[in-house]
Design an enzyme around this catalytic site. Sequence first.
Site, mmCIF file in Angstrom:
data_model
loop_
_atom_site.group_PDB
_atom_site.id
_atom_site.type_symbol
_atom_site.label_atom_id
_atom_site.label_comp_id
_atom_site.label_asym_id
_atom_site.label_seq_id
_atom_site.Cartn_x
_atom_site.Cartn_y
_atom_site.Cartn_z
ATOM 1 N N GLN A 191 14.904 19.236 58.468
ATOM 2 C CA GLN A 191 13.665 19.123 57.692
ATOM 3 C C GLN A 191 13.633 17.784 56.952
ATOM 4 O OE1 GLN A 191 12.413 22.610 55.287
ATOM 5 N NE2 GLN A 191 14.125 23.666 56.280
HETATM 6 P P1 GTP Z 1 16.630 23.213 61.303
HETATM 7 O O1 GTP Z 1 17.833 23.989 60.855
HETATM 8 O O2 GTP Z 1 15.396 23.573 60.491
HETATM 9 O O3 GTP Z 1 16.868 21.744 61.325
HETATM 10 O O4 GTP Z 1 16.285 23.663 62.818
HETATM 11 P P2 GTP Z 1 17.282 23.762 64.061
HETATM 12 O O5 GTP Z 1 17.267 22.476 64.805
HETATM 13 O O6 GTP Z 1 18.616 24.266 63.636
HETATM 14 O O7 GTP Z 1 16.550 24.831 64.996
HETATM 15 P P3 GTP Z 1 16.949 26.370 65.230
HETATM 16 O O8 GTP Z 1 18.240 26.462 65.963
HETATM 17 O O9 GTP Z 1 16.840 27.081 63.938
HETATM 18 O O10 GTP Z 1 15.807 26.822 66.249
HETATM 19 C C1 GTP Z 1 14.435 26.730 65.925
HETATM 20 C C2 GTP Z 1 13.644 27.683 66.795
HETATM 21 O O11 GTP Z 1 13.679 27.245 68.160
HETATM 22 C C3 GTP Z 1 14.179 29.108 66.793
HETATM 23 O O12 GTP Z 1 13.099 30.004 66.821
HETATM 24 C C4 GTP Z 1 14.964 29.182 68.101
HETATM 25 O O13 GTP Z 1 15.030 30.488 68.633
HETATM 26 C C5 GTP Z 1 14.132 28.284 68.995
HETATM 27 N N1 GTP Z 1 14.904 27.686 70.099
HETATM 28 C C6 GTP Z 1 16.093 27.039 70.010
HETATM 29 N N2 GTP Z 1 16.483 26.596 71.217
HETATM 30 C C7 GTP Z 1 15.531 26.971 72.102
HETATM 31 C C8 GTP Z 1 15.359 26.795 73.519
HETATM 32 O O14 GTP Z 1 16.166 26.192 74.243
HETATM 33 N N3 GTP Z 1 14.216 27.326 74.062
HETATM 34 C C9 GTP Z 1 13.284 27.980 73.311
HETATM 35 N N4 GTP Z 1 12.213 28.480 73.944
HETATM 36 N N5 GTP Z 1 13.416 28.159 71.986
HETATM 37 C C10 GTP Z 1 14.518 27.660 71.379
#
Ligand code: GTP
Length: 171
Positions: free
Chosen positions: A62
Site C-alpha cells: 500500500q
Molecule cells: P498487500 O499486502 O496489500 O501489499 O497485498 P499482497 O501483494 O500481499 O496481495 P495478497 O497476497 O493479499 O493478495 C491480494 C488478492 O489477490 C487476494 O484476494 C488474493 O487471493 C488474490 N490473488 C493472489 N494471487 C492471485 C493469483 O495468482 N490469481 C488470482 N486470481 N488472484 C490472486
Amino acid sequence: GLKKKEVHVLCLGLDNSGKTTIINKLKPSNAQTQDIVPTIGFSIEKFKTSSLSFTVFDMSGQGRYRNLWEHYYKDCQAIIFVIDSSDKLRMVVAKEELDTLMNHPDLKHRRIPILFFANKMDLRDAVSSVKVSQLLMLENIKDKPWHICASDALKGEGLQEGVDWLQDQIQ
Ligand code: GTP
Ligand code: MG
C-alpha cells in the site's frame, strides 16, 4: 542434520499483487493460513527449500507503507518482486516503484538476484510474462541477475520454478 544456509529475502510489489499469497504457498501445507488479508506494515515469514532456509520480509504494498521498503534493502540478499499481470492501469506505478528501488544507494551496486513473479496469470485480463517484462523494461537491468516467472499463486503454479532459480543464484 546439516544446517541450511540462511537467506534474507525482501518481497516487494504493489498492494494486491499477491505477495502474501505467494509466500504463504511456499510454506509447508500445515503452516499455510487460509484467510489472507492485506499486510499492515510487514510480516516476517519463513520457508525452506532443499538447501536454503529463507526468511522473508513480506512488505505491504500500500502506498502509505511503501516508504518502509528502503529500510530493509541493506540486509537483504535477494528480492522477490510481484506484479499483478492483470492490473494494466497500475503497471506504470509498479515500474516507478521498481525504478526507485533499483536506484537506491543500498541496492544500486549490489549484484543481488531479483525474481519477478508475473502473478495472476489465471485472470482473463492478464498479459503474458514477456509483456510484463517489456512494460517494466527489465532488459535494462544489467547489474543484477534477474528472472521472471508467470505465476498463479492461488493454484501455486510457477512458484517452484522461481524459487529454484533463486536457490541457484544464491548457492
Ligand atoms: P498487500 O499486502 O496489500 O501489499 O497485498 P499482497 O501483494 O500481499 O496481495 P495478497 O497476497 O493479499 O493478495 C491480494 C488478492 O489477490 C487476494 O484476494 C488474493 O487471493 C488474490 N490473488 C493472489 N494471487 C492471485 C493469483 O495468482 N490469481 C488470482 N486470481 N488472484 C490472486
Ligand atoms: Mg500482503
